[in-house]
Design an enzyme around this catalytic site. Structure first.
Site, PDB file in Angstrom:
ATOM      1  N   GLU A 136      -3.434  -0.151   8.357  1.00  0.00           N
ATOM      2  CA  GLU A 136      -2.245   0.299   9.100  1.00  0.00           C
ATOM      3  C   GLU A 136      -2.307  -0.267  10.507  1.00  0.00           C
ATOM      4  OE1 GLU A 136      -1.366   4.518   9.305  1.00  0.00           O
ATOM      5  OE2 GLU A 136      -1.907   4.780   7.193  1.00  0.00           O
TER       6      GLU A 136
ATOM      7  N   GLU B  96      -7.500   8.222   6.403  1.00  0.00           N
ATOM      8  CA  GLU B  96      -7.824   8.876   7.685  1.00  0.00           C
ATOM      9  C   GLU B  96      -8.386  10.288   7.535  1.00  0.00           C
ATOM     10  OE1 GLU B  96      -4.559   8.600  10.426  1.00  0.00           O
ATOM     11  OE2 GLU B  96      -4.557   6.418  10.388  1.00  0.00           O
TER      12      GLU B  96
ATOM     13  N   ARG C  40       0.853  -1.194   0.000  1.00  0.00           N
ATOM     14  CA  ARG C  40       0.000   0.000   0.000  1.00  0.00           C
ATOM     15  C   ARG C  40       0.890   1.246   0.000  1.00  0.00           C
ATOM     16  NH1 ARG C  40      -2.819   2.946   4.911  1.00  0.00           N
ATOM     17  NH2 ARG C  40      -3.764   4.600   3.692  1.00  0.00           N
TER      18      ARG C  40
ATOM     19  N   ASN D 230      -7.372   1.537  10.085  1.00  0.00           N
ATOM     20  CA  ASN D 230      -6.071   1.860  10.673  1.00  0.00           C
ATOM     21  C   ASN D 230      -6.262   1.895  12.182  1.00  0.00           C
ATOM     22  OD1 ASN D 230      -5.429   2.341   8.007  1.00  0.00           O
ATOM     23  ND2 ASN D 230      -4.830   4.475   8.291  1.00  0.00           N
TER      24      ASN D 230
ATOM     25  N   HIS E  61      -3.287  10.953   0.815  1.00  0.00           N
ATOM     26  CA  HIS E  61      -2.730  10.750   2.155  1.00  0.00           C
ATOM     27  C   HIS E  61      -2.207  12.117   2.616  1.00  0.00           C
ATOM     28  CE1 HIS E  61      -1.111   7.403   4.950  1.00  0.00           C
ATOM     29  NE2 HIS E  61      -0.827   8.538   5.562  1.00  0.00           N
TER      30      HIS E  61
ATOM     31  N   TYR F 176      -4.169   2.131  15.949  1.00  0.00           N
ATOM     32  CA  TYR F 176      -2.948   2.305  16.754  1.00  0.00           C
ATOM     33  C   TYR F 176      -3.192   2.088  18.242  1.00  0.00           C
ATOM     34  CZ  TYR F 176      -0.558   3.703  12.575  1.00  0.00           C
ATOM     35  OH  TYR F 176      -0.007   3.662  11.328  1.00  0.00           O
TER      36      TYR F 176
HETATM   37  C1  BGC Z   1      -1.062   7.828   9.332  1.00  0.00           C
HETATM   38  C2  BGC Z   1       0.393   7.667   8.992  1.00  0.00           C
HETATM   39  C3  BGC Z   1       1.218   7.911  10.233  1.00  0.00           C
HETATM   40  C4  BGC Z   1       0.847   6.888  11.267  1.00  0.00           C
HETATM   41  C5  BGC Z   1       1.607   7.014  12.565  1.00  0.00           C
HETATM   42  C6  BGC Z   1      -1.458   7.251  10.635  1.00  0.00           C
HETATM   43  O1  BGC Z   1      -2.267   8.164  11.278  1.00  0.00           O
HETATM   44  O2  BGC Z   1      -1.870   7.390   8.274  1.00  0.00           O
HETATM   45  O3  BGC Z   1       0.700   8.552   7.956  1.00  0.00           O
HETATM   46  O4  BGC Z   1       2.581   7.887   9.955  1.00  0.00           O
HETATM   47  O5  BGC Z   1      -0.501   7.006  11.577  1.00  0.00           O
HETATM   48  O6  BGC Z   1       1.286   8.195  13.210  1.00  0.00           O
HETATM   49  C1  BGC Z   2      -3.676   7.631  16.050  1.00  0.00           C
HETATM   50  C2  BGC Z   2      -4.137   8.368  17.242  1.00  0.00           C
HETATM   51  C3  BGC Z   2      -3.175   9.498  17.538  1.00  0.00           C
HETATM   52  C4  BGC Z   2      -3.093  10.409  16.333  1.00  0.00           C
HETATM   53  C5  BGC Z   2      -2.185  11.568  16.566  1.00  0.00           C
HETATM   54  C6  BGC Z   2      -3.517   8.587  14.899  1.00  0.00           C
HETATM   55  O1  BGC Z   2      -3.001   7.918  13.813  1.00  0.00           O
HETATM   56  O2  BGC Z   2      -4.597   6.636  15.703  1.00  0.00           O
HETATM   57  O3  BGC Z   2      -4.224   7.509  18.293  1.00  0.00           O
HETATM   58  O4  BGC Z   2      -3.603  10.205  18.656  1.00  0.00           O
HETATM   59  O5  BGC Z   2      -2.680   9.662  15.209  1.00  0.00           O
HETATM   60  O6  BGC Z   2      -0.996  11.513  15.846  1.00  0.00           O
END
Ligand code: BGC
Ligand code: BGC
Length: 446
Positions: free
Chosen positions: A349, A166, A77, A287, A121, A289
């Protein structure tokens, strides 16, 4: 315990984005994007850097694709830089920009890897920003024209399209809080940015379908809400954050309209827009995190919630909690909330930043990333066992890269990049993932 078995045809991938890796910002006719402008503004980027050179992937893409092939992934991707193919966002086409993506796609295919192209993006052409950017409805139509242009060249070879990456983060960090480009701090007045991105998505779905038989998706980011506190005010705050972060884009995409409880001024929504936005998609890109702690705001806060750090989790170098259970919960929440309206999901992601540095022998050990990926893959597997149709997992990211407002200070790669020389060194997580993928592909060939 050995990694459990994933379904036949499960897609194993890595993700990147144009501004974060390509560099070559002034090469072969590329136009200026809002991130070029933002990065040049003093005080915006933690280390004062920009993506002018980044990983120099524009020139080193063959080496990077060889790294992907060595990893054994089945999909890559990447994102197309809008100003590289349309320097002012519309009108005059920069043919050498399209040529670059054609070389890239052909080289990826030559290694038996499926190219997955994201069209936006976050690097909006500066000329469009000068006309109001995503606050201007016209930008949605310019996006559809751009999608048509890219699909006319690559529609026969790109194996999946992702319209937007996003849109929530681009709205909230870019236009609500002003910590990302274009640096506007409109808080809830940023709603038109949500609507016009969604309209752009819907118009682009139609454009892509006309040019390409490949599946069409969008990549949203989600964060399971962990409520802190039991007061009715805490419940209301958690519901508000849920609506904003997890539902604002997904409800209208899946035909449910905008969440009413946010109380947006929806004067920008015209008749027919919601039908355009709800055009069927083939895959929902997720995505993920981390989860988010939420409680009631202080008196007089401009926001209907307050975000609070979550205790009890290990943390990444970004200070984000490591919570694989959040991914399983999130996937269950999507299935529960959207039922049969939810298309198959791919994790577009998932990854983490750690301060990875070479040792005296030049090797880069990143055991925390192995733990992270192991936990999140098991969470995906558990969600599949729970009944969620998850058909792929993409690691963010192949390479250490330029992390937006954090500049070069956060390393998300399976491969270490020494920025002064551009030298790539696969980390121990790369070798670990290569073995996981090799085993999986042996057990369940595509
Ligand atoms: C984004 C990426 C970024 C990653 C880590 C995502 O929000 O799509 O571009 O590098 O999170 O922050
Ligand atoms: C993450 C969030 C984070 C934000 C800020 C996103 O990609 O999912 O948890 O707070 O980026 O960089």
């Amino acid at each position: 315990a050995p990694m459990p078995r994933f379904p036949t045809g499960f897609r194993w991938g890595v993700s990147t984005s144009a501004y974060q890796i390509e560099g070559a910002a002034h090469t072969d006719g590329r136009g200026v994007s809002i991130w070029d402008t933002f990065a040049r503004t003093p005080g915006r980027i933690a280390d004062g850097s920009s993506g002018d050179v980044a990983c120099d992937h524009y020139h080193r893409y063959a080496e990077d694709i060889a790294l992907m092939a060595g990893l054994g992934i089945t999909a890559y991707r990447f994102s197309v830089s809008w100003p590289r193919v349309l320097p002012t966002g519309a009108g005059t086409v920069n043919t050498s920009g399209l040529d670059f993506y054609e070389r890239l796609v052909d080289a990826v295919l030559a290694h038996g890897i499926d190219p997955v192209a994201t069209l936006f993006h976050w690097d909006l052409p500066q000329s469009l920003e000068d006309d109001g950017g995503w606050l201007n409805r016209d930008t949605a139509y310019r996006f559809a024209e751009y999608a048509d242009l890219v699909a006319a060249r690559l529609g026969d070879r790109v194996k999946m399209w992702i319209t937007l990456n996003e849109p929530f983060i681009h709205m909230s960090l870019g236009h609500g809080m002003g910590v990302h480009a274009p640096g506007r701090a409109l808080l809830f007045d940023a709603f038109p940015v949500a609507h016009h991105q969604l309209l752009a998505h819907g118009l682009a779905v139609a454009a892509l379908r006309a040019r390409s038989g490949s599946p069409v998706a969008i990549a949203n980011n989600y964060s399971p809400v962990r409520r802190v506190g039991d007061d009715p005010a805490d419940l209301a705050a958690a519901a508000a954050y849920e609506a904003l972060h997890n539902r604002l884009f997904t409800d209208p995409l899946l035909g449910h309209g905008y969440p009413a409880e946010l109380g947006f001024d929806d004067a920008v929504v015209r008749d027919g827009d919601l039908d355009v936005i709800a055009a069927p998609i083939d895959v929902l890109g997720v995505n993920y995190y981390n989860p988010t702690g939420v409680r009631a705001p202080e008196e007089g806060s401009p926001l209907p919630f307050e975000l609070v750090p979550l205790d009890g989790y290990p943390r990444t170098a970004f200070d984000w909690p490591v919570a694989p259970d959040g991914l399983r919960d999130l996937l269950g929440w999507l299935r529960h909330r959207y039922g049969t309206d939810l298309p198959p999901v791919q994790i577009t992601e998932s990854g983490c930043a750690y301060d990875d540095q070479p040792d005296a022998q030049g090797r880069v050990h990143d055991p925390d990333r192995i733990v992270y990926l192991d936990g999140h893959l098991r969470a995906v597997h558990a969600a599949i066992a729970d009944g969620v149709d998850v058909t792929g997992y993409f690691v963010w990211s192949l390479l250490d890269n330029w992390e937006w407002a954090e500049g070069f200070t956060k390393r998300f790669g399976l491969v270490h990049v020494d920025y002064p020389t551009g030298r790539r060194t696969p980390k121990s997580s790369y070798a670990w993932l290569r073995d996981v993928i090799a085993t999986a592909r042996r057990e369940t060939p595509r």
